[in-house]
Design a protein around this motif. Structure first.
Motif, mmCIF file in Angstrom:
data_model
loop_
_atom_site.group_PDB
_atom_site.id
_atom_site.type_symbol
_atom_site.label_atom_id
_atom_site.label_comp_id
_atom_site.label_asym_id
_atom_site.label_seq_id
_atom_site.Cartn_x
_atom_site.Cartn_y
_atom_site.Cartn_z
ATOM 1 N N ALA A 331 -69.740 80.707 54.959
ATOM 2 C CA ALA A 331 -68.326 80.592 54.596
ATOM 3 C C ALA A 331 -67.425 80.819 55.806
ATOM 4 C CB ALA A 331 -67.989 81.600 53.490
ATOM 5 N N VAL A 332 -67.735 81.851 56.587
ATOM 6 C CA VAL A 332 -66.929 82.153 57.775
ATOM 7 C C VAL A 332 -67.005 81.022 58.791
ATOM 8 C CG1 VAL A 332 -66.669 83.717 59.740
ATOM 9 C CG2 VAL A 332 -67.097 84.654 57.464
ATOM 10 N N CYS A 333 -68.228 80.505 59.028
ATOM 11 C CA CYS A 333 -68.387 79.384 59.972
ATOM 12 C C CYS A 333 -67.618 78.156 59.499
ATOM 13 C CB CYS A 333 -69.867 79.046 60.130
ATOM 14 S SG CYS A 333 -70.837 80.252 61.055
ATOM 15 N N TRP A 334 -67.721 77.858 58.219
ATOM 16 C CA TRP A 334 -67.063 76.681 57.644
ATOM 17 C C TRP A 334 -65.543 76.790 57.746
ATOM 18 C CZ3 TRP A 334 -64.969 75.932 52.319
ATOM 19 C CH2 TRP A 334 -64.714 74.589 52.033
ATOM 20 N N ILE A 335 -65.002 77.951 57.379
ATOM 21 C CA ILE A 335 -63.551 78.166 57.459
ATOM 22 C C ILE A 335 -63.088 78.122 58.916
ATOM 23 C CG2 ILE A 335 -61.707 79.863 57.085
ATOM 24 C CD1 ILE A 335 -63.318 80.791 54.585
ATOM 25 N N GLY A 336 -63.884 78.717 59.803
ATOM 26 C CA GLY A 336 -63.539 78.714 61.218
ATOM 27 C C GLY A 336 -63.483 77.297 61.789
ATOM 28 N N ILE A 337 -64.487 76.490 61.462
ATOM 29 C CA ILE A 337 -64.530 75.100 61.936
ATOM 30 C C ILE A 337 -63.346 74.308 61.399
ATOM 31 C CG2 ILE A 337 -65.798 72.921 61.689
ATOM 32 C CD1 ILE A 337 -68.377 74.585 61.808
ATOM 33 N N THR A 338 -63.060 74.476 60.113
ATOM 34 C CA THR A 338 -61.933 73.767 59.487
ATOM 35 C C THR A 338 -60.616 74.123 60.152
ATOM 36 O OG1 THR A 338 -63.106 73.750 57.354
ATOM 37 C CG2 THR A 338 -60.727 73.348 57.301
ATOM 38 N N ALA A 339 -60.394 75.423 60.364
ATOM 39 C CA ALA A 339 -59.144 75.893 60.974
ATOM 40 C C ALA A 339 -58.995 75.377 62.400
ATOM 41 C CB ALA A 339 -59.108 77.424 60.959
ATOM 42 N N VAL A 340 -60.068 75.443 63.184
ATOM 43 C CA VAL A 340 -60.010 74.989 64.576
ATOM 44 C C VAL A 340 -59.773 73.482 64.652
ATOM 45 C CG1 VAL A 340 -61.381 74.692 66.684
ATOM 46 C CG2 VAL A 340 -61.394 76.872 65.492
ATOM 47 N N SER A 341 -60.412 72.716 63.771
ATOM 48 C CA SER A 341 -60.212 71.271 63.744
ATOM 49 C C SER A 341 -58.738 70.936 63.488
ATOM 50 C CB SER A 341 -61.091 70.639 62.664
ATOM 51 O OG SER A 341 -60.869 69.242 62.586
ATOM 52 N N LEU A 342 -58.125 71.623 62.541
ATOM 53 C CA LEU A 342 -56.718 71.371 62.209
ATOM 54 C C LEU A 342 -55.791 71.786 63.354
ATOM 55 C CD1 LEU A 342 -56.667 72.565 58.482
ATOM 56 C CD2 LEU A 342 -56.502 70.222 59.307
ATOM 57 N N VAL A 343 -56.045 72.949 63.926
ATOM 58 C CA VAL A 343 -55.204 73.452 65.025
ATOM 59 C C VAL A 343 -55.283 72.514 66.228
ATOM 60 C CG1 VAL A 343 -54.956 75.300 66.731
ATOM 61 C CG2 VAL A 343 -55.279 75.873 64.314
ATOM 62 N N MET A 344 -56.503 72.062 66.553
ATOM 63 C CA MET A 344 -56.681 71.171 67.693
ATOM 64 C C MET A 344 -56.009 69.817 67.468
ATOM 65 S SD MET A 344 -58.272 72.515 70.254
ATOM 66 C CE MET A 344 -58.820 71.058 71.142
ATOM 67 N N GLN A 345 -56.122 69.289 66.247
ATOM 68 C CA GLN A 345 -55.466 68.009 65.956
ATOM 69 C C GLN A 345 -53.953 68.138 66.058
ATOM 70 O OE1 GLN A 345 -56.742 64.909 63.237
ATOM 71 N NE2 GLN A 345 -58.236 66.346 62.366
ATOM 72 N N LYS A 346 -53.453 69.262 65.572
ATOM 73 C CA LYS A 346 -52.004 69.510 65.644
ATOM 74 C C LYS A 346 -51.544 69.607 67.106
ATOM 75 C CE LYS A 346 -48.360 70.217 63.016
ATOM 76 N NZ LYS A 346 -47.922 69.223 62.001
ATOM 77 N N ALA A 347 -52.330 70.326 67.900
ATOM 78 C CA ALA A 347 -51.997 70.497 69.321
ATOM 79 C C ALA A 347 -52.064 69.184 70.094
ATOM 80 C CB ALA A 347 -52.945 71.525 69.950
ATOM 81 N N MET A 348 -52.966 68.295 69.678
ATOM 82 C CA MET A 348 -53.134 67.008 70.347
ATOM 83 C C MET A 348 -52.210 65.932 69.772
ATOM 84 S SD MET A 348 -57.309 67.090 70.578
ATOM 85 C CE MET A 348 -57.490 65.438 71.275
ATOM 86 N N GLY A 349 -51.409 66.305 68.778
ATOM 87 C CA GLY A 349 -50.455 65.364 68.187
ATOM 88 C C GLY A 349 -51.067 64.285 67.336
ATOM 89 N N LEU A 350 -52.241 64.581 66.733
ATOM 90 C CA LEU A 350 -52.916 63.582 65.931
ATOM 91 C C LEU A 350 -52.410 63.558 64.488
ATOM 92 C CD1 LEU A 350 -56.563 64.059 67.269
ATOM 93 C CD2 LEU A 350 -54.934 62.255 67.847
ATOM 94 N N PHE A 351 -51.717 64.624 64.066
ATOM 95 C CA PHE A 351 -51.057 64.579 62.751
ATOM 96 C C PHE A 351 -49.868 65.516 62.728
ATOM 97 C CE2 PHE A 351 -53.215 68.551 61.756
ATOM 98 C CZ PHE A 351 -52.471 69.106 60.741
#
Length: 351
Positions: A331-351
């Protein structure tokens, strides 16, 4: 001689794998390997003493699993994946790093067995069951450890496939483009079957044809390349560790310890890449592609056979009793991956 000694156990694994292959096609969210391991574990509840089948079941769970990993390499064109996955590479590197770090830290903090933590960390960060299948022989994980890890990954695969399309809409992903959700599905969902299910749902919801699916699968294949690096690093670590444990005056056979099948897997990937780079005749290339496709499907079937064998050797009662901490880690790994994916996309201007 060994073949005839093992044939009965191989055949029982084959008999279980055949219907599971078709069930996996009908229900891709679950996938053939999960059906196989669940059926194997169910049979194991009533079939305690395997007798003459025992040797072949063990052979299937170890050797045929290694063959599956080698054949998996024929589905990887390193050149194409490197080009098409460049956009998502920073996100992939970050999600893989976060998952592995979380698995390492929680392994120490929660006193989770190191092999289970490694399998869950690798399975969460790279490509679910395939990564676990590749890693298990390298770290010499037993059937129960593999079964537990597969079960954890399966649970979060299903959750992702069910909730991510709606979640993507709620957080504001562009519904007219496949890019944002395709990258999200490719980086935040564990197993390929659930990646395709998740991306296909998004395509259906917003009439995008197969654009999201194509994007997500490409990103997922880029993630899959990390199997090569991770397994080689783990193989090197295990080799050095076991050499040290040999002590002074004890000769350690490095060639015997090192999991050579990983190098064969790399060689298969290189062969695939070279064929695509240097064969220009479309007719010949088409025939080679058909062979690679056949080998890739055979790899998937071998994984299902191996999971059936692992299920047959698993004590499901013990698995349930000891499953709390691995599930929490997943659960922790899954939530961590999800959060990082969203943060990185936001930082890169993908959404």
């Amino acid at each position: 001689m060994n073949f005839f000694k093992n044939i009965s156990g191989i055949l029982i694994s084959l008999v279980i794998a055949l219907p599971c292959w078709f069930l996996g096609k009908l229900f891709p969210v679950v996938g053939g390997p999960v059906f196989a391991i669940l059926i194997g574990m169910t049979i194991s509840v009533f079939w305690k003493e395997k007798g003459i089948f025992s040797s072949g079941i063990k052979f299937t769970s170890k050797k045929i699993l290694q063959w599956a990993v080698i054949l998996l390499g024929f589905g990887l064109n390193l050149n194409v994946i490197a080009k098409t996955g460049a956009q998502s590479l920073p996100i992939i590197l970050c999600t893989i790093s976060v998952s592995l770090i979380l698995a390492f830290v929680l392994c120490k903090v929660m006193h989770i067995p190191s092999k289970i933590a490694t399998l869950i960390g690798v399975g969460s960060s790279i490509c679910g069951g395939s990564a676990i299948a590749a890693t298990a022989p390298v770290i010499d994980a037993d059937e129960e450890e593999v079964a537990q890890s597969i079960s954890v990954i399966f649970f979060f695969n299903v959750l992702a496939a069910l909730i991510f399309p709606t979640f993507g809409t709620l957080i504001g992903f562009d519904t007219k483009s496949a890019d944002a959700f395709g990258i999200f599905a490719g980086t935040a969902v564990n197993d390929t079957s659930s990646v395709t299910a998740c991306a296909s749902t998004w395509d259906s919801m917003y009439g995008l044809g197969s654009a999201t699916l194509d994007k997500a699968v490409t990103v997922k294949l880029t993630r899959t390349l990390a199997i090569i690096v991770i397994t080689l690093v783990l193989a090197f670590y295990r080799t050095v560790k076991e050499k040290k444990q040999g002590g002074e005056g004890t000769k350690v056979n490095i060639a015997k310890i090192f999991p050579w099948f990983i190098l064969y897997f790399v060689a298969a990937s290189v062969i695939t890449t070279l064929c695509h780079n240097f064969i220009t005749d479309s007719l010949i290339l088409g025939k080679i592609e058909n062979i690679f496709s056949l080998l890739k499907n055979l790899s998937k079937f071998f994984i299902i056979m191996a999971m059936a064998a692992i299920g047959l050797n698993t004590d499901i009662v013990k698995l349930i009793k000891t499953g709390g901490k691995p599930l929490a880690l997943g659960a922790v790994c899954w939530i961590g991956i999800t959060a990082v994916s969203l943060v990185m996309q936001k930082a890169m201007g993908l959404f």
